[in-house]
Design a protein around this motif. Sequence first.
Motif, PDB file in Angstrom:
ATOM      1  N   HIS A  63      -1.593   7.602   7.875  1.00 33.51           N
ATOM      2  CA  HIS A  63      -2.649   6.728   7.352  1.00 33.51           C
ATOM      3  C   HIS A  63      -3.238   5.966   8.525  1.00 33.51           C
ATOM      4  O   HIS A  63      -2.511   5.411   9.347  1.00 33.51           O
ATOM      5  CB  HIS A  63      -2.072   5.745   6.316  1.00 33.51           C
ATOM      6  N   GLU A 115      -7.863   0.868  -1.333  1.00 35.43           N
ATOM      7  CA  GLU A 115      -8.091   0.640   0.096  1.00 35.43           C
ATOM      8  C   GLU A 115      -8.226   1.955   0.852  1.00 35.43           C
ATOM      9  O   GLU A 115      -8.744   1.983   1.959  1.00 35.43           O
ATOM     10  CB  GLU A 115      -6.919  -0.121   0.742  1.00 35.43           C
ATOM     11  N   VAL A 116      -7.732   3.027   0.257  1.00 37.92           N
ATOM     12  CA  VAL A 116      -7.842   4.344   0.886  1.00 37.92           C
ATOM     13  C   VAL A 116      -9.301   4.783   0.760  1.00 37.92           C
ATOM     14  O   VAL A 116      -9.794   5.030  -0.338  1.00 37.92           O
ATOM     15  CB  VAL A 116      -6.888   5.368   0.221  1.00 37.92           C
ATOM     16  N   ALA A 117      -9.971   4.867   1.896  1.00 39.23           N
ATOM     17  CA  ALA A 117     -11.405   5.177   1.909  1.00 39.23           C
ATOM     18  C   ALA A 117     -11.685   6.670   1.938  1.00 39.23           C
ATOM     19  O   ALA A 117     -12.766   7.108   1.570  1.00 39.23           O
ATOM     20  CB  ALA A 117     -12.062   4.512   3.113  1.00 39.23           C
ATOM     21  N   THR A 138      -9.709   3.170   9.628  1.00 34.37           N
ATOM     22  CA  THR A 138     -10.738   3.923   8.902  1.00 34.37           C
ATOM     23  C   THR A 138     -10.444   4.019   7.408  1.00 34.37           C
ATOM     24  O   THR A 138     -11.328   4.359   6.639  1.00 34.37           O
ATOM     25  CB  THR A 138     -10.859   5.360   9.451  1.00 34.37           C
ATOM     26  N   GLY A 139      -9.193   3.761   7.018  1.00 28.85           N
ATOM     27  CA  GLY A 139      -8.807   3.890   5.619  1.00 28.85           C
ATOM     28  C   GLY A 139      -8.521   5.320   5.207  1.00 28.85           C
ATOM     29  O   GLY A 139      -8.312   5.597   4.035  1.00 28.85           O
ATOM     30  N   PRO A 167      -5.216   2.813   9.196  1.00 24.61           N
ATOM     31  CA  PRO A 167      -5.744   1.593   8.568  1.00 24.61           C
ATOM     32  C   PRO A 167      -7.141   1.210   9.048  1.00 24.61           C
ATOM     33  O   PRO A 167      -7.899   0.594   8.311  1.00 24.61           O
ATOM     34  CB  PRO A 167      -4.736   0.507   8.958  1.00 24.61           C
ATOM     35  N   LEU A 215       0.814  -1.221   0.000  1.00 22.30           N
ATOM     36  CA  LEU A 215       0.000   0.000   0.000  1.00 22.30           C
ATOM     37  C   LEU A 215       0.848   1.271   0.000  1.00 22.30           C
ATOM     38  O   LEU A 215       0.595   2.164  -0.822  1.00 22.30           O
ATOM     39  CB  LEU A 215      -0.979   0.000   1.175  1.00 22.30           C
TER      40      LEU A 215
END
Length: 194
Positions: A123, A163-165, A127-128, A125, A102
């Motif tokens: 970052h 994956e980054v929300a 919550t993204g 993880p 990532l």
Amino acid sequence: MSAPAQTAPPPAAAPALSAEEAGRRVDEVLERLAATGDEQARAAAEELVRVLMDFYGTGLARAVDLLRRTGSDAGPGPLEPLLGDGLVAAMLVLHDLHPEDLPARVERALDTLPGHPLAVDSHDPSTGVLRLKPTGEGGCGCGSTREAAHRAAADALSCFAPEVAGVEIAETPRQAPLLQIGTRPAGGSPGPAR
């Protein structure tokens, strides 16, 4: 003598569909099918999506494997053109075939942002959410520039790192105005004493 055969112009290529948009469109179709109440049609459509995902995933896995095997002496790596392409990278991530972790994919996404110099601040993880910070003197600090940078970063990350929300951009700290110290111009009045 017959006239030369006329060839039709090639059909225009369909615009590239991002992974995010493709997923959204698939969801919309499945929701429309669910709304009809026809459970058999909905189940068949979901199975069709799974079969196609398996088919394309298997093909991509084979392509990645073949490129890796032929690339041991191919310079920077035969996968590099694939990994640098947003659409292909999104497909590799979707099928869990992307060889980069990532953080590397986030950096790759940020490298595609000319004019929007951003770096990873943090970052989360759980919550993204990815927090970015400006790295240079870009823009005037106005909202439109900040919004454009946010939109560009979110778009790039949706391809390379889905994956980054969420994306947040840290405020640029305001610098104190420059205090200039120098000699008084010739003939100027001394001004009020303090």
